[in-house]
Design an enzyme around this catalytic site. Structure first.
Site, mmCIF file in Angstrom:
data_model
loop_
_atom_site.group_PDB
_atom_site.id
_atom_site.type_symbol
_atom_site.label_atom_id
_atom_site.label_comp_id
_atom_site.label_asym_id
_atom_site.label_seq_id
_atom_site.Cartn_x
_atom_site.Cartn_y
_atom_site.Cartn_z
ATOM 1 N N ALA A 40 0.838 -1.206 0.000
ATOM 2 C CA ALA A 40 0.000 0.000 0.000
ATOM 3 C C ALA A 40 0.874 1.258 0.000
ATOM 4 O O ALA A 40 0.601 2.225 -0.721
ATOM 5 C CB ALA A 40 -0.922 -0.008 1.210
ATOM 6 N N LEU A 89 12.131 -6.481 -39.124
ATOM 7 C CA LEU A 89 12.240 -6.008 -40.513
ATOM 8 C C LEU A 89 13.477 -5.151 -40.709
ATOM 9 O O LEU A 89 13.875 -4.408 -39.820
ATOM 10 C CB LEU A 89 11.019 -5.153 -40.859
ATOM 11 C CG LEU A 89 9.673 -5.872 -40.957
ATOM 12 C CD1 LEU A 89 8.540 -4.864 -40.970
ATOM 13 C CD2 LEU A 89 9.621 -6.740 -42.195
ATOM 14 N N LYS A 124 2.929 0.489 -41.441
ATOM 15 C CA LYS A 124 3.677 -0.140 -40.349
ATOM 16 C C LYS A 124 3.118 0.452 -39.061
ATOM 17 O O LYS A 124 3.342 1.631 -38.767
ATOM 18 C CB LYS A 124 5.171 0.133 -40.482
ATOM 19 C CG LYS A 124 5.986 -0.576 -39.422
ATOM 20 C CD LYS A 124 7.458 -0.470 -39.726
ATOM 21 C CE LYS A 124 8.294 -1.367 -38.850
ATOM 22 N NZ LYS A 124 8.105 -1.166 -37.425
ATOM 23 N N LYS A 316 6.059 -6.224 -49.006
ATOM 24 C CA LYS A 316 6.372 -7.661 -49.001
ATOM 25 C C LYS A 316 6.293 -8.176 -50.426
ATOM 26 O O LYS A 316 5.413 -7.754 -51.191
ATOM 27 C CB LYS A 316 5.355 -8.420 -48.130
ATOM 28 C CG LYS A 316 5.456 -8.045 -46.664
ATOM 29 C CD LYS A 316 4.294 -8.544 -45.836
ATOM 30 C CE LYS A 316 4.356 -7.874 -44.469
ATOM 31 N NZ LYS A 316 3.117 -7.972 -43.722
HETATM 32 S S1 IVH Z 1 5.580 -7.834 -41.137
HETATM 33 C C1 IVH Z 1 8.286 -11.164 -41.182
HETATM 34 N N1 IVH Z 1 3.838 -5.861 -41.307
HETATM 35 O O1 IVH Z 1 7.121 -4.129 -37.146
HETATM 36 C C2 IVH Z 1 7.870 -9.774 -41.105
HETATM 37 N N2 IVH Z 1 5.245 -5.971 -39.400
HETATM 38 O O2 IVH Z 1 9.977 -3.716 -37.225
HETATM 39 C C3 IVH Z 1 7.345 -9.415 -39.794
HETATM 40 N N3 IVH Z 1 4.845 -4.235 -37.744
HETATM 41 O O3 IVH Z 1 7.926 -7.044 -35.388
HETATM 42 C C4 IVH Z 1 6.456 -8.349 -39.691
HETATM 43 N N4 IVH Z 1 3.212 -3.213 -38.823
HETATM 44 O O4 IVH Z 1 5.608 -6.014 -34.963
HETATM 45 C C5 IVH Z 1 4.819 -6.436 -40.585
HETATM 46 N N5 IVH Z 1 2.243 -4.192 -41.535
HETATM 47 C C6 IVH Z 1 3.222 -4.770 -40.834
HETATM 48 C C7 IVH Z 1 3.618 -4.259 -39.584
HETATM 49 C C8 IVH Z 1 4.645 -4.886 -38.901
HETATM 50 C C9 IVH Z 1 3.959 -3.224 -37.720
HETATM 51 C C10 IVH Z 1 5.854 -4.500 -36.710
HETATM 52 C C11 IVH Z 1 5.973 -5.951 -36.307
HETATM 53 C C12 IVH Z 1 7.429 -6.284 -36.454
HETATM 54 C C13 IVH Z 1 8.057 -4.933 -36.495
HETATM 55 C C14 IVH Z 1 9.369 -4.957 -37.237
#
Ligand code: IVH
Length: 699
Positions: A40, A89, A124, A316
């Site tokens: 507390a 990434l 992202k 991607k």
């Molecule tokens: S793809 C194998 N797409 O960014 C690829 N990641 O910096 C893995 N993230 O750990 C992720 N938005 O948490 C992907 N549209 C998106 C994303 C994204 C946010 C985050 C994800 C990853 C981090 C990498």
């Protein structure tokens, strides 16, 4: 609480005091198991801190207890290994870097110039990634990313997020409860096998502001930004707290699958959308790089209006067979790229320049700033990188500077605004500020390093702290302060000494702050690390450039730390190491330097004898090729050398650079010379590219 009467100066002083006090009580509670005050009383301190911060948000300190996100609750969450690693990434900051990414993809796949490479592009999101595992149509496990290999189990918490489907029953997102034993009669799941969906958990800007207002009013924790709020809300021991927080989820990928979702990213995303997973409205398939860059511009334009924070665009490669072939290097897939938005900037004063000594002896200058807000975060420290950077910017104590912060990168100085003013130049030390040894830069290197090696207390202590840290051996009760204390007593010289601490039990019991219970807990925690994960131990050695992912790659290739040490120290060491997937020349050289040094090998032998790490368990597939050695030679026609090596790794085999009696297979293309000859002399099996493709397909 009587906070209203405080002047701003008093409030700043009180916040400084609270930061120190709360950190001390946290250490007593978590590291020592010896709390001095009741829960507390502790809560009252935290509430006082929160109330003051709510009243004076510009006084929030970088070391504020409210910013130590999730630190306390996370220790209570169970660890779970990911079935497939959760990758991160690579970043690009310009159109040119994006074009280079596509060129790399083409080269790796040996694609003709005119073959189109379609990409997907999507925002992202600035949140935290979460993996949701469904079996038989029900959510069985939700885990945070953690170090990519092992995350934290947040299943009950994820179940409280309305965007997360609990079941995959057609038209019924809230079917039978997760973990329950029987499916609903008459329903067949829309996806019955194993399905791991990955995405981002985040909080909208509006919900974040409302949450902080509520928190401040109730005297609770005030969060620095929506991402911290999302992380702190998901990583809770009590799912009731998560349920009360407005979390959202958007999917962006997947992990383990019992059956493929389609032939392309776009198709798979549509399938997942149909199964009930939310997908960003800004997800697009782009036929060309120009189209992808135009979509980036559109997203950047929309950024401020979006309901949540984003920090870039993720591209991607759309074709999944290509993604598979491209594989990953280190932590990042070769088939994806984060195109970050330009950094946010602010101006402030550089008050002091301090020089720190890291565990590899590197002298790093750190700038202490008058705290300033940059993109929603208070910044009080910047890295000044090295001696050359200080000279390049002409930095001196007292200068006005422009600083920038990009994503999760450490803030840095981009411009000295008072370069023309007269002020004494900053003299970079030529002696280590910790041990007084000479500090020098090797030829061609910018970094100045202390030459004291392990006689330098900073290096020794920083290495030990790294060894016991969470990502490495994770020894509970052995925090940074305790390491400093034990090293000062002369008990700790190298990591092996940690396993000898039990010899100091009696002395330890005589110390202030140590009771029978805390001493026994500590010794038991150390004991428990005998037979631990060898990859974490290797990472814990703190060899330059060796992160946890590279440590795993190395063990995958060599089996044991001893075998790695032997190979690395050998004459052919650098060549042999460079042939390991994910290991480049810089890493190979760092390993060679480390293991070549007799003192390091002695310390390692001592450590291994006491720590006796477990056998390495690889996440690679077990095939008849597991543990075998393959050599590629000559020019390959249907794939690049990198791709061939990656294929071998996926079979659990090691791709080596030279042929020896230990080689199991040589894949020879046209123009193969001495390696082919040697293989024939040694009677090693030799196959052509076509035969290799058959082996890969059938394994
Ligand atoms: S793809 C194998 N797409 O960014 C690829 N990641 O910096 C893995 N993230 O750990 C992720 N938005 O948490 C992907 N549209 C998106 C994303 C994204 C946010 C985050 C994800 C990853 C981090 C990498």
């Amino acid at each position: 609480m009587a906070t209203k009467e405080l002047t701003e100066t008093d409030a700043a002083a009180r916040l400084a005091e609270l930061a120190k006090e709360i950190a001390r009580h946290n250490r007593l509670y978590h590291d020592r198991d010896e709390p001095e005050i009741s829960d507390a009383e502790f809560d009252a301190l935290v509430r006082e801190n929160a109330a003051l911060e709510a009243q004076y948000p510009h006084l929030i300190r970088p070391d504020s207890p409210s910013r130590q996100v999730g630190a306390a609750p996370s220790t209570a969450l169970a660890k779970v290994a990911h079935a497939r690693p959760m990758l991160s990434l690579d970043n690009a900051f310009s159109d040119e870097e994006v074009r280079e990414f596509v060129r790399r993809v083409r080269r790796f796949l040996s694609l003709p110039e005119d073959e189109p490479v379609a990409l997907t592009a999507e925002p992202k999101i600035d949140g935290l990634s979460c993996s949701l595992r469904y079996e038989g149509g029900r959510l069985m496990l939700a885990a945070t990313r953690g170090d990519g290999a092992v995350g934290e189990d947040v299943t009950p918490n994820a179940l409280t997020i309305s965007d997360v489907p609990q079941t995959l029953y057609p038209g019924e997102s809230r079917g039978p409860a997760a973990g329950g034993s029987s499916a609903v009669e008459g329903w067949t799941p829309a996806f019955a096998g194993v399905l791991e969906v990955r995405g981002e958990v985040f909080m909208s800007k509006e919900d974040f502001a409302a949450l902080n207002a509520r928190q401040a009013e109730a005297g609770g924790k005030v969060f620095a930004n929506p991402r911290n709020a999302a992380a702190g809300s998901l990583r809770q021991k009590d799912p009731g707290i998560t349920a009360a927080r407005p979390l959202r989820f958007l999917m962006h990928g997947w992990g383990e699958l019992s059956e493929p979702l389609g032939a392309a990213q776009t198709e798979a995303v549509e399938r997942l959308r149909a199964l009930g997973f939310p997908v960003s409205d800004l997800f697009r398939r782009c036929e060309t790089i120009e189209e992808a860059l135009a979509h980036y511009a559109a997203i950047e334009h929309a950024r401020a209006e979006l309901p949540f924070d984003i920090d870039g665009v993720v591209y991607k490669v759309d074709r999944l067979d290509w993604q598979e072939r491209l594989g990953s290097v280190g932590r990042a897939p070769r088939w994806a790229l984060a195109h970050k938005f330009p950094a946010e900037k602010a101006e402030t004063t550089l008050e002091r320049i301090e020089v720190q000594v890291g565990r590899t002896g590197k002298l790093t200058p750190v700038g202490r700033l008058t705290p300033v807000g940059v993109g929603g975060v208070m910044v009080a420290n910047v890295t000044l990188h090295n001696r050359d950077e200080i000279a390049r910017l002409g930095l001196r104590e007292g200068d006005r500077v422009r600083i920038q912060r990009a994503g999760d990168v450490i803030p840095q100085v981009v411009e000295n605004l008072t370069r023309d003013e007269e002020r004494p130049t900053f003299v970079f030390p030529d002696r280590c500020p910790q041990c007084g040894s000479e500090a020098v830069a090797e030829e061609g290197e910018v970094d100045v390093r202390c030459t004291g090696g392990l006689i330098c207390p900073a290096q020794r202590i920083e290495r030990l702290k790294h060894f016991v840290s969470r990502g490495a051996m994770d020894i509970e009760g052995l925090g940074e302060k305790t390491i400093e204390e034990f090293a000062a007593s002369g008990w700790l010289h190298g990591p092996a000494d940690i396993f000898r601490l039990r010899d100091h039990r009696a002395e330890l019991l005589g110390r202030e702050g140590w009771k029978e219970k805390s001493v026994d807990n500590l010794l038991a925690a150390i004991q428990a690390k005998q037979g631990f994960d060898p990859a974490r131990l290797l990472f814990g050695l703190g060899i330059r450039h060796i992160g946890i992912v590279t440590a795993r790659d190395l063990l995958k290739a060599f089996g044991t730390i001893e075998a790695l040490a032997e190979a690395a120290a050998g004459e052919n060491g650098i060549a042999e190491l460079s042939s390991v997937e994910g290991v480049g020349p810089v890493v190979a050289e760092a390993l060679h330097d480390f293991f070549h040094e007799p003192h390091n090998r002695e310390q390692l032998a001592d450590l291994l004898a006491l720590a006796r790490p477990a056998a390495f368990v690889s996440q690679a597939r077990q095939t008849e090729w597991s543990g075998k050695t393959v050599v590629f030679t000559g020019s390959l026609q249907t794939m690049s050398r990198d791709e061939a090596k990656a294929q071998a790794e996926r079979l659990g085999a090691r791709a080596a650079g030279s042929v020896s009696a230990k080689t199991d297979l040589v894949v020879a293309g046209p123009g193969a010379g001495s390696k082919l000859k040697k293989a024939e002399e040694l009677g090693v099996r030799v196959v052509g590219e076509e035969e290799w493709a058959r082996i890969v397909a059938e394994a």
